[in-house]
Design an enzyme around this catalytic site. Structure first.
Site, PDB file in Angstrom:
ATOM      1  N   ASP A 219       4.044 -95.298  77.255  1.00  0.00           N
ATOM      2  CA  ASP A 219       3.964 -94.898  78.703  1.00  0.00           C
ATOM      3  C   ASP A 219       2.585 -94.466  78.885  1.00  0.00           C
ATOM      4  O   ASP A 219       1.620 -94.175  77.941  1.00  0.00           O
ATOM      5  CB  ASP A 219       4.787 -93.626  78.631  1.00  0.00           C
ATOM      6  CG  ASP A 219       5.093 -93.225  80.065  1.00  0.00           C
ATOM      7  OD1 ASP A 219       6.113 -93.103  80.469  1.00  0.00           O
ATOM      8  OD2 ASP A 219       4.062 -92.854  80.923  1.00  0.00           O
ATOM      9  N   ILE A 220       1.958 -94.882  80.358  1.00  0.00           N
ATOM     10  CA  ILE A 220       0.758 -94.705  80.412  1.00  0.00           C
ATOM     11  C   ILE A 220       0.212 -93.378  80.421  1.00  0.00           C
ATOM     12  O   ILE A 220      -0.820 -93.003  80.331  1.00  0.00           O
ATOM     13  CB  ILE A 220       0.437 -95.497  81.777  1.00  0.00           C
ATOM     14  CG1 ILE A 220      -0.968 -96.026  81.868  1.00  0.00           C
ATOM     15  CG2 ILE A 220       0.884 -94.430  82.870  1.00  0.00           C
ATOM     16  CD1 ILE A 220      -1.401 -96.989  83.103  1.00  0.00           C
TER      17      ILE A 220
ATOM     18  N   ASN B 299      15.840 -91.246  83.889  1.00  0.00           N
ATOM     19  CA  ASN B 299      16.096 -90.555  85.223  1.00  0.00           C
ATOM     20  C   ASN B 299      16.496 -91.739  86.165  1.00  0.00           C
ATOM     21  O   ASN B 299      16.019 -92.836  85.993  1.00  0.00           O
ATOM     22  CB  ASN B 299      14.464 -90.231  85.565  1.00  0.00           C
ATOM     23  CG  ASN B 299      13.747 -89.347  84.703  1.00  0.00           C
ATOM     24  OD1 ASN B 299      14.696 -88.324  84.105  1.00  0.00           O
ATOM     25  ND2 ASN B 299      12.590 -89.501  84.350  1.00  0.00           N
TER      26      ASN B 299
ATOM     27  N   GLY C   4      14.379 -87.784  89.361  1.00  0.00           N
ATOM     28  CA  GLY C   4      13.266 -87.801  89.081  1.00  0.00           C
ATOM     29  C   GLY C   4      12.478 -89.214  88.728  1.00  0.00           C
ATOM     30  O   GLY C   4      11.525 -89.186  88.141  1.00  0.00           O
ATOM     31  N   GLN C   5      13.382 -90.160  89.425  1.00  0.00           N
ATOM     32  CA  GLN C   5      12.814 -91.533  88.948  1.00  0.00           C
ATOM     33  C   GLN C   5      11.681 -92.097  89.748  1.00  0.00           C
ATOM     34  O   GLN C   5      11.836 -91.829  91.173  1.00  0.00           O
ATOM     35  CB  GLN C   5      14.133 -92.526  89.261  1.00  0.00           C
ATOM     36  CG  GLN C   5      13.680 -94.000  88.736  1.00  0.00           C
ATOM     37  CD  GLN C   5      15.183 -94.878  88.837  1.00  0.00           C
ATOM     38  OE1 GLN C   5      15.914 -94.424  89.435  1.00  0.00           O
ATOM     39  NE2 GLN C   5      14.586 -95.999  88.290  1.00  0.00           N
TER      40      GLN C   5
ATOM     41  N   HIS D 131      14.800 -97.912  82.931  1.00  0.00           N
ATOM     42  CA  HIS D 131      13.909 -97.601  81.737  1.00  0.00           C
ATOM     43  C   HIS D 131      14.474 -96.424  81.119  1.00  0.00           C
ATOM     44  O   HIS D 131      14.913 -95.467  81.533  1.00  0.00           O
ATOM     45  CB  HIS D 131      12.437 -97.432  81.978  1.00  0.00           C
ATOM     46  CG  HIS D 131      12.068 -96.399  82.919  1.00  0.00           C
ATOM     47  ND1 HIS D 131      12.292 -96.808  84.476  1.00  0.00           N
ATOM     48  CD2 HIS D 131      11.857 -95.206  83.155  1.00  0.00           C
ATOM     49  CE1 HIS D 131      11.805 -95.615  84.976  1.00  0.00           C
ATOM     50  NE2 HIS D 131      11.548 -94.887  84.264  1.00  0.00           N
TER      51      HIS D 131
ATOM     52  N   HIS E 284      13.061 -93.515  78.410  1.00  0.00           N
ATOM     53  CA  HIS E 284      11.985 -92.979  78.029  1.00  0.00           C
ATOM     54  C   HIS E 284      12.479 -92.611  76.422  1.00  0.00           C
ATOM     55  O   HIS E 284      13.434 -92.127  76.244  1.00  0.00           O
ATOM     56  CB  HIS E 284      11.828 -91.505  78.594  1.00  0.00           C
ATOM     57  CG  HIS E 284      11.213 -91.649  80.134  1.00  0.00           C
ATOM     58  ND1 HIS E 284       9.796 -91.723  80.240  1.00  0.00           N
ATOM     59  CD2 HIS E 284      11.790 -92.006  81.308  1.00  0.00           C
ATOM     60  CE1 HIS E 284       9.614 -91.735  81.341  1.00  0.00           C
ATOM     61  NE2 HIS E 284      10.850 -91.917  82.066  1.00  0.00           N
TER      62      HIS E 284
HETATM   63  P1  5GP Z   1      10.275 -92.256  85.791  1.00  0.00           P
HETATM   64  O1  5GP Z   1       9.676 -91.030  86.413  1.00  0.00           O
HETATM   65  O2  5GP Z   1      10.618 -93.343  86.869  1.00  0.00           O
HETATM   66  O3  5GP Z   1      11.443 -91.912  84.798  1.00  0.00           O
HETATM   67  O4  5GP Z   1       9.134 -92.842  84.816  1.00  0.00           O
HETATM   68  C1  5GP Z   1       8.284 -93.685  85.190  1.00  0.00           C
HETATM   69  C2  5GP Z   1       7.314 -93.704  83.878  1.00  0.00           C
HETATM   70  O5  5GP Z   1       6.624 -94.899  84.123  1.00  0.00           O
HETATM   71  C3  5GP Z   1       6.293 -92.738  83.957  1.00  0.00           C
HETATM   72  O6  5GP Z   1       6.299 -91.815  82.762  1.00  0.00           O
HETATM   73  C4  5GP Z   1       4.982 -93.125  84.073  1.00  0.00           C
HETATM   74  O7  5GP Z   1       4.019 -92.489  83.374  1.00  0.00           O
HETATM   75  C5  5GP Z   1       5.162 -94.613  83.474  1.00  0.00           C
HETATM   76  N1  5GP Z   1       4.399 -95.612  84.081  1.00  0.00           N
HETATM   77  C6  5GP Z   1       4.009 -95.896  85.670  1.00  0.00           C
HETATM   78  N2  5GP Z   1       3.231 -96.670  85.656  1.00  0.00           N
HETATM   79  C7  5GP Z   1       2.981 -97.205  84.507  1.00  0.00           C
HETATM   80  C8  5GP Z   1       1.955 -98.450  84.142  1.00  0.00           C
HETATM   81  O8  5GP Z   1       1.379 -99.252  84.810  1.00  0.00           O
HETATM   82  N3  5GP Z   1       2.139 -98.522  82.859  1.00  0.00           N
HETATM   83  C9  5GP Z   1       2.817 -97.803  81.909  1.00  0.00           C
HETATM   84  N4  5GP Z   1       2.749 -98.221  80.568  1.00  0.00           N
HETATM   85  N5  5GP Z   1       3.548 -96.913  82.330  1.00  0.00           N
HETATM   86  C10 5GP Z   1       3.607 -96.667  83.582  1.00  0.00           C
END
Ligand code: 5GP
Ligand code: ZN
Length: 120
Positions: free
Chosen positions: A30-31, A93, A99-100, A106, A108
């Site tokens: 994760d970034i 999520n 919170g998606q 995906h 986590h």
């Molecule tokens: P969500 O909030 O949709 O469950 O999680 C999305 C996740 O994707 C977040 O934890 C966010 O940090 C990660 N993310 C968003 N953009 C990027 C990206 O460009 N590269 C990577 N490696 N992670 C990302």
């Protein structure tokens, strides 16, 4: 899917720190890590969210979860010793209230520290 960040990562159009790849799955860090271990496991197929999972993707979802726990236990993606002993948090999520923020299914994988519950 055009304009999907994770589809772009699958295609290599956006760089990522890859952990694992096969024909149908990809795992990358994760970034914005929220724990010492924080990586994402995704299907390469664009599925918008868990709530849009079709019957034909049930086996794929099973392999997604199986790979997530397998990688969590591995030293490297799962931290220096892997998360097998101490455990990890597997989070999916879904949609707005879930919170998606990226509309591509995906999982986590979070670990390497004790995580609170319930979520805020
Ligand atoms: P969500 O909030 O949709 O469950 O999680 C999305 C996740 O994707 C977040 O934890 C966010 O940090 C990660 N993310 C968003 N953009 C990027 C990206 O460009 N590269 C990577 N490696 N992670 C990302
Ligand atoms: Zn996508």
């Amino acid at each position: 899917m055009e304009n999907c960040i994770f589809c772009k990562i699958v295609k290599g159009e956006i760089p990522s720190r890859k952990i694992y790849e096969d024909d149908e799955l990809l795992a990358f860090h994760d970034i914005t890590p929220m724990a010492p271990v924080h990586f994402l496991v995704i299907p390469k197929k664009h599925i918008r969210s868990l709530m849009e999972l079709e019957t034909e993707d049930i086996a794929l979802a099973g392999r997604l979860l199986h790979k997530a726990q397998e990688l969590a236990k591995e030293p490297g993606p799962g931290g220096p010793e892997g998360c097998g002993e101490n455990g990890a948090r597997f989070v999916i999520n879904a949609k707005r209230d879930g919170g998606q923020t990226v509309d591509h299914l995906h999982v986590h994988v979070l670990g390497g520290r004790s995580l609170g519950w319930p979520p805020g």
